[in-house]
Design a protein around this motif. Sequence first.
Motif, PDB file in Angstrom:
ATOM      1  N   PRO A  31      41.367 -32.544   7.422  1.00 57.34           N
ATOM      2  CA  PRO A  31      41.196 -32.890   6.002  1.00 57.34           C
ATOM      3  C   PRO A  31      42.109 -34.024   5.549  1.00 57.34           C
ATOM      4  O   PRO A  31      41.760 -34.771   4.630  1.00 57.34           O
ATOM      5  CB  PRO A  31      41.528 -31.583   5.275  1.00 57.34           C
ATOM      6  N   VAL A  32      43.263 -34.167   6.204  1.00 55.53           N
ATOM      7  CA  VAL A  32      44.179 -35.252   5.849  1.00 55.53           C
ATOM      8  C   VAL A  32      43.588 -36.588   6.283  1.00 55.53           C
ATOM      9  O   VAL A  32      43.641 -37.582   5.552  1.00 55.53           O
ATOM     10  CB  VAL A  32      45.569 -35.017   6.466  1.00 55.53           C
TER      11      VAL A  32
ATOM     12  N   HIS B 112      44.969 -43.470  -5.507  1.00 58.85           N
ATOM     13  CA  HIS B 112      44.049 -44.167  -4.604  1.00 58.85           C
ATOM     14  C   HIS B 112      44.664 -45.458  -4.063  1.00 58.85           C
ATOM     15  O   HIS B 112      43.948 -46.338  -3.601  1.00 58.85           O
ATOM     16  CB  HIS B 112      42.731 -44.459  -5.328  1.00 58.85           C
TER      17      HIS B 112
ATOM     18  N   LYS C 253      38.685 -41.637   2.871  1.00 60.44           N
ATOM     19  CA  LYS C 253      38.067 -41.837   1.552  1.00 60.44           C
ATOM     20  C   LYS C 253      38.789 -42.928   0.767  1.00 60.44           C
ATOM     21  O   LYS C 253      38.154 -43.803   0.163  1.00 60.44           O
ATOM     22  CB  LYS C 253      38.085 -40.527   0.776  1.00 60.44           C
TER      23      LYS C 253
ATOM     24  N   GLN D 222      40.828 -37.443   3.850  1.00 61.80           N
ATOM     25  CA  GLN D 222      41.349 -37.932   2.577  1.00 61.80           C
ATOM     26  C   GLN D 222      41.782 -39.391   2.702  1.00 61.80           C
ATOM     27  O   GLN D 222      41.507 -40.217   1.825  1.00 61.80           O
ATOM     28  CB  GLN D 222      42.528 -37.065   2.134  1.00 61.80           C
TER      29      GLN D 222
ATOM     30  N   LEU E 256      49.079 -40.660   4.586  1.00 64.21           N
ATOM     31  CA  LEU E 256      48.218 -39.561   5.027  1.00 64.21           C
ATOM     32  C   LEU E 256      47.792 -39.738   6.478  1.00 64.21           C
ATOM     33  O   LEU E 256      47.758 -38.771   7.252  1.00 64.21           O
ATOM     34  CB  LEU E 256      46.990 -39.468   4.128  1.00 64.21           C
TER      35      LEU E 256
END
Length: 223
Positions: free
Chosen positions: A84-85, A58, A91, A88, A66
Motif C-alpha cells: 500500500p505504501v 501530494h 498515485k 500511495q 514513501l
Amino acid sequence: MRFVLLAAFLVCGLVACQQATWESTMAAAQHAVQQGNYAEAERLLLVAVRKAEEFGLHDRRVAVSLSQLAQVYAGQGKHVEAEPVYLQALKIYQEVHGEDHPDVAATLNNLGVLHRMYGQYAEADPLLTRALLIKERLLGPEHPDVALGVANLAQLRVAQGQPERAEPLYRRALNIREKTLGPSHPEVAKTLDDLANVLKKLGRREEAVSLEVRARELRAARS
C-alpha cells in the motif's frame, strides 16, 4: 512594503529550513539502510514522510519518502506493509508527473518485483510490462534502465516456469548491458549467469557451461 518583504523572507526561510530538515532525515535513513539497520531506517522514513507532508500531501517529496519506506519494508520481508505504501507513492507520482515518467516506471517496477517475490505472478506481470514500456518510450530501446526492466521480466518468466520465454529477454538484457556498460561490467557477468541458468532448464547444458566460464573470467579479471 518593508513588512511584506520581511514576511516573504520569513516564509522562504521556513520552507528552506523544512527542506533541509527533510533532506537530513532522508540522508540519515539512507545511512541506516547502508548499515543494515532497517528498524532505524523505517523509523526515520516515517518521520521523513511526516516532514514531507508539510509541503503538501501530494508533494513529490512525500512520494520519494514513501517509496524509500516501501523499499525498507520489502527489504525486511514486510510485503503487507510495503504494497500500500508503494501504491500511495505511485498515485502521487502519477498526479505530479503524469503516466510517462521515470518515477512512475521505477515504482511500477518495484511493485512488480514485490509481487514476484511473493509468488503473485498474475499481479507482477502487467506491472513489470508497463514499467518496461514506459522506460522504452522515455529512454529508447538500449539503455541500462531498460535492460533492468527486461531482466526483471525475464526473472518473472523463470519463476512462472517459462524458461523458453525468459531466454530472449535475458539475451536482450545482456546485449544492452554489454553495449552500454561495457563487456566487463559486473551486471554483464550476472546476466550471463542468469542466462546460463535458463539454458540449463532448457536442457542446453553445454551452452550454459560456456556462459558460466565467461562470467567467471569476467569476475576474475576485475578482482
